[in-house]
Design an enzyme around this catalytic site. Structure first.
Site, PDB file in Angstrom:
ATOM      1  N   GLY A   1       0.772  -1.243   0.000  1.00 18.71           N
ATOM      2  CA  GLY A   1       0.000   0.000   0.000  1.00 18.71           C
ATOM      3  C   GLY A   1       0.800   1.287   0.000  1.00 18.71           C
ATOM      4  O   GLY A   1       0.335   2.305  -0.493  1.00 18.71           O
TER       5      GLY A   1
ATOM      6  N   ASP B   1       1.184   3.044   4.663  1.00 14.91           N
ATOM      7  CA  ASP B   1       0.042   3.722   4.042  1.00 14.91           C
ATOM      8  C   ASP B   1      -0.966   4.177   5.091  1.00 14.91           C
ATOM      9  O   ASP B   1      -1.456   5.300   5.053  1.00 14.91           O
ATOM     10  CB  ASP B   1      -0.634   2.816   2.987  1.00 14.91           C
ATOM     11  CG  ASP B   1      -1.028   1.440   3.517  1.00 14.91           C
ATOM     12  OD1 ASP B   1      -0.699   1.098   4.686  1.00 14.91           O
ATOM     13  OD2 ASP B   1      -1.674   0.687   2.759  1.00 14.91           O
TER      14      ASP B   1
ATOM     15  N   ASP C   1      -4.314   1.652  11.384  1.00 21.36           N
ATOM     16  CA  ASP C   1      -5.713   1.452  11.763  1.00 21.36           C
ATOM     17  C   ASP C   1      -5.744   1.047  13.244  1.00 21.36           C
ATOM     18  O   ASP C   1      -5.805   1.905  14.117  1.00 21.36           O
ATOM     19  CB  ASP C   1      -6.280   0.380  10.827  1.00 21.36           C
ATOM     20  CG  ASP C   1      -7.772   0.210  10.939  1.00 21.36           C
ATOM     21  OD1 ASP C   1      -8.432   1.107  11.482  1.00 21.36           O
ATOM     22  OD2 ASP C   1      -8.300  -0.818  10.476  1.00 21.36           O
TER      23      ASP C   1
ATOM     24  N   PHE D   1     -13.493   3.289   5.534  1.00 25.52           N
ATOM     25  CA  PHE D   1     -12.664   2.562   4.568  1.00 25.52           C
ATOM     26  C   PHE D   1     -12.293   3.464   3.395  1.00 25.52           C
ATOM     27  O   PHE D   1     -13.137   4.076   2.752  1.00 25.52           O
ATOM     28  CB  PHE D   1     -13.365   1.293   4.073  1.00 25.52           C
ATOM     29  CG  PHE D   1     -12.448   0.422   3.269  1.00 25.52           C
ATOM     30  CD1 PHE D   1     -11.478  -0.353   3.895  1.00 25.52           C
ATOM     31  CD2 PHE D   1     -12.513   0.425   1.880  1.00 25.52           C
ATOM     32  CE1 PHE D   1     -10.598  -1.124   3.143  1.00 25.52           C
ATOM     33  CE2 PHE D   1     -11.636  -0.345   1.122  1.00 25.52           C
ATOM     34  CZ  PHE D   1     -10.682  -1.128   1.763  1.00 25.52           C
ATOM     35  N   ILE D   2     -10.981   3.507   3.113  1.00 23.47           N
ATOM     36  CA  ILE D   2     -10.372   4.438   2.173  1.00 23.47           C
ATOM     37  C   ILE D   2      -9.720   3.662   1.022  1.00 23.47           C
ATOM     38  O   ILE D   2      -9.166   2.583   1.259  1.00 23.47           O
ATOM     39  CB  ILE D   2      -9.233   5.197   2.932  1.00 23.47           C
ATOM     40  CG1 ILE D   2      -9.806   5.985   4.116  1.00 23.47           C
ATOM     41  CG2 ILE D   2      -8.371   6.041   2.035  1.00 23.47           C
ATOM     42  CD1 ILE D   2     -10.716   7.093   3.741  1.00 23.47           C
TER      43      ILE D   2
ATOM     44  N   ASP E   1      -5.770  -0.138  -1.667  1.00 20.64           N
ATOM     45  CA  ASP E   1      -6.557  -0.973  -2.572  1.00 20.64           C
ATOM     46  C   ASP E   1      -7.898  -1.404  -2.010  1.00 20.64           C
ATOM     47  O   ASP E   1      -8.170  -1.283  -0.810  1.00 20.64           O
ATOM     48  CB  ASP E   1      -5.759  -2.247  -2.895  1.00 20.64           C
ATOM     49  CG  ASP E   1      -5.715  -3.205  -1.707  1.00 20.64           C
ATOM     50  OD1 ASP E   1      -5.485  -2.735  -0.560  1.00 20.64           O
ATOM     51  OD2 ASP E   1      -5.944  -4.411  -1.904  1.00 20.64           O
TER      52      ASP E   1
ATOM     53  N   ARG F   1      -5.435   1.041  -6.822  1.00 24.84           N
ATOM     54  CA  ARG F   1      -4.264   1.680  -6.204  1.00 24.84           C
ATOM     55  C   ARG F   1      -3.786   2.864  -7.041  1.00 24.84           C
ATOM     56  O   ARG F   1      -3.062   3.719  -6.567  1.00 24.84           O
ATOM     57  CB  ARG F   1      -3.108   0.678  -6.077  1.00 24.84           C
ATOM     58  CG  ARG F   1      -3.363  -0.478  -5.125  1.00 24.84           C
ATOM     59  CD  ARG F   1      -2.047  -1.222  -4.900  1.00 24.84           C
ATOM     60  NE  ARG F   1      -2.250  -2.545  -4.327  1.00 24.84           N
ATOM     61  CZ  ARG F   1      -2.326  -2.802  -3.035  1.00 24.84           C
ATOM     62  NH1 ARG F   1      -2.256  -1.835  -2.156  1.00 24.84           N
ATOM     63  NH2 ARG F   1      -2.473  -4.035  -2.601  1.00 24.84           N
TER      64      ARG F   1
HETATM   65  P1  5GP Z   1      -3.495  -2.203  11.493  1.00 27.43           P
HETATM   66  O1  5GP Z   1      -2.568  -3.272  11.964  1.00 27.43           O
HETATM   67  O2  5GP Z   1      -3.054  -0.814  11.855  1.00 27.43           O
HETATM   68  O3  5GP Z   1      -4.916  -2.465  11.923  1.00 27.43           O
HETATM   69  O4  5GP Z   1      -3.568  -2.402   9.928  1.00 27.43           O
HETATM   70  C1  5GP Z   1      -3.064  -1.583   8.989  1.00 27.43           C
HETATM   71  C2  5GP Z   1      -3.305  -2.232   7.625  1.00 27.43           C
HETATM   72  O5  5GP Z   1      -4.707  -2.494   7.393  1.00 27.43           O
HETATM   73  C3  5GP Z   1      -2.891  -1.259   6.541  1.00 27.43           C
HETATM   74  O6  5GP Z   1      -1.520  -1.378   6.204  1.00 27.43           O
HETATM   75  C4  5GP Z   1      -3.850  -1.650   5.397  1.00 27.43           C
HETATM   76  O7  5GP Z   1      -3.288  -2.706   4.658  1.00 27.43           O
HETATM   77  C5  5GP Z   1      -5.103  -2.148   6.073  1.00 27.43           C
HETATM   78  N1  5GP Z   1      -6.142  -1.083   6.159  1.00 27.43           N
HETATM   79  C6  5GP Z   1      -6.616  -0.500   7.291  1.00 27.43           C
HETATM   80  N2  5GP Z   1      -7.544   0.436   7.006  1.00 27.43           N
HETATM   81  C7  5GP Z   1      -7.663   0.470   5.650  1.00 27.43           C
HETATM   82  C8  5GP Z   1      -8.458   1.281   4.742  1.00 27.43           C
HETATM   83  O8  5GP Z   1      -9.256   2.150   5.115  1.00 27.43           O
HETATM   84  N3  5GP Z   1      -8.295   1.032   3.422  1.00 27.43           N
HETATM   85  C9  5GP Z   1      -7.425   0.089   2.927  1.00 27.43           C
HETATM   86  N4  5GP Z   1      -7.355  -0.057   1.614  1.00 27.43           N
HETATM   87  N5  5GP Z   1      -6.662  -0.690   3.761  1.00 27.43           N
HETATM   88  C10 5GP Z   1      -6.770  -0.491   5.103  1.00 27.43           C
END
Ligand code: 5GP
Length: 181
Positions: free
Chosen positions: A49, A105, A108, A157-158, A164, A170
Site C-alpha cells: 500500500g 500507508d 488502523d 474505509f479508504i 486498494d 491503487r
Molecule cells: P493495522 O494493523 O493498523 O490495523 O492495519 C493496517 C493495515 O490495514 C494497513 O496497512 C492496510 O493494509 C489495512 N487497512 C486499514 N484500514 C484500511 C483502509 O481504510 N483502506 C485500505 N485499503 N486498507 C486499510
C-alpha cells in the site's frame, strides 16, 4: 458532476484531492529532512500500500544520503502449534546503528506498526521513526501514535493513492471514502 465511484459493488466519493495530498507529503518530507539532518537514514517502504506515498515522500525529503528498501509483512504457518506467524521480508541484512524511517500507508488498529517496530528494535538500529499517510486514531487498539502523519481521518474505509480494494484501484490519484461505512 457525479463524482461517485463504484468498486466491487461498493460506492466511494472523493475524500482527499491530489493537491491536498501533495501538500501534506511536502510538509511531512520537510519534518523528516529537519529531523534527519546530517544522518544517512534507511527508509523502509511497507508493501504494497505505501509504494506511491513512499516514492513521493522519498523524493520530496531530498536527502541524497538516504537509502530505501521495500519490505513486506508475510504470514507463514508455524511448524509447532504457534499458528500463523508474521515475519518481515526484504529487510537489509544489517540495520545495526542505522536511522530507520518506516513508511506505511495507513495505521488502523496499530497492531502491525507496534509489531514491526518491536521486531526492528531487536536488530539494534540507532533510531526508528514511523511515517504514515493516514492515521485512524479512533480505531487504535494499542495506543500507538505515529511520529509523522499526513492525515488523521475517521475510521472509514479508504481507497486510492496506493490503497486498494481487493488489489484494485491503487492507481487513483485522489483518495476516496466508502459511503456505506
Ligand atoms: P493495522 O494493523 O493498523 O490495523 O492495519 C493496517 C493495515 O490495514 C494497513 O496497512 C492496510 O493494509 C489495512 N487497512 C486499514 N484500514 C484500511 C483502509 O481504510 N483502506 C485500505 N485499503 N486498507 C486499510
Amino acid at each position: 458532476m457525479d463524482n461517485k465511484l463504484k468498486v466491487n459493488g461498493l460506492t466511494f466519493v472523493p475524500f482527499l484531492r491530489e493537491e491536498q495530498i501533495q501538500e501534506q507529503v511536502k510538509r511531512v518530507a520537510g519534518e523528516l529532512r529537519r529531523d534527519l539532518e546530517g544522518k544517512s537514514p534507511l527508509f523502509l517502504c511497507v508493501l504494497n500500500g505505501a509504494f506511491i506515498f513512499a516514492a513521493d515522500l522519498f523524493r520530496e525529503a531530498g536527502i541524497n544520503d538516504a537509502e530505501i528498501a521495500f519490505v513486506k509483512y508475510s504470514s507463514y504457518q508455524g511448524t509447532q502449534s504457534t499458528g500463523t506467524v508474521k515475519q518481515i521480508i526484504g529487510l537489509p541484512e544489517n540495520i545495526e546503528g542505522r536511522d530507520i524511517v518506516i513508511i506505511e500507508d495507513i495505521v488502523d488498529t496499530g497492531l502491525t506498526a507496534d509489531r514491526m517496530i518491536s521486531d526492528l528494535k531487536k536488530r539494534n538500529p540507532a533510531s526508528v521513526r514511523f511515517a504514515t499517510l493516514l492515521h485512524k486514531p479512533e480505531s487504535s487498539k494499542t495506543g500507538f501514535v505515529p511520529d509523522y502523519v499526513a492525515f488523521s481521518i475517521p475510521p472509514k474505509f479508504i481507497i486510492g493513492y496506493g490503497l486498494d480494494l481487493d488489489g484494485k484501484v491503487r492507481n487513483l490519484r485522489d483518495i476516496y471514502v466508502n459511503t456505506e461505512d
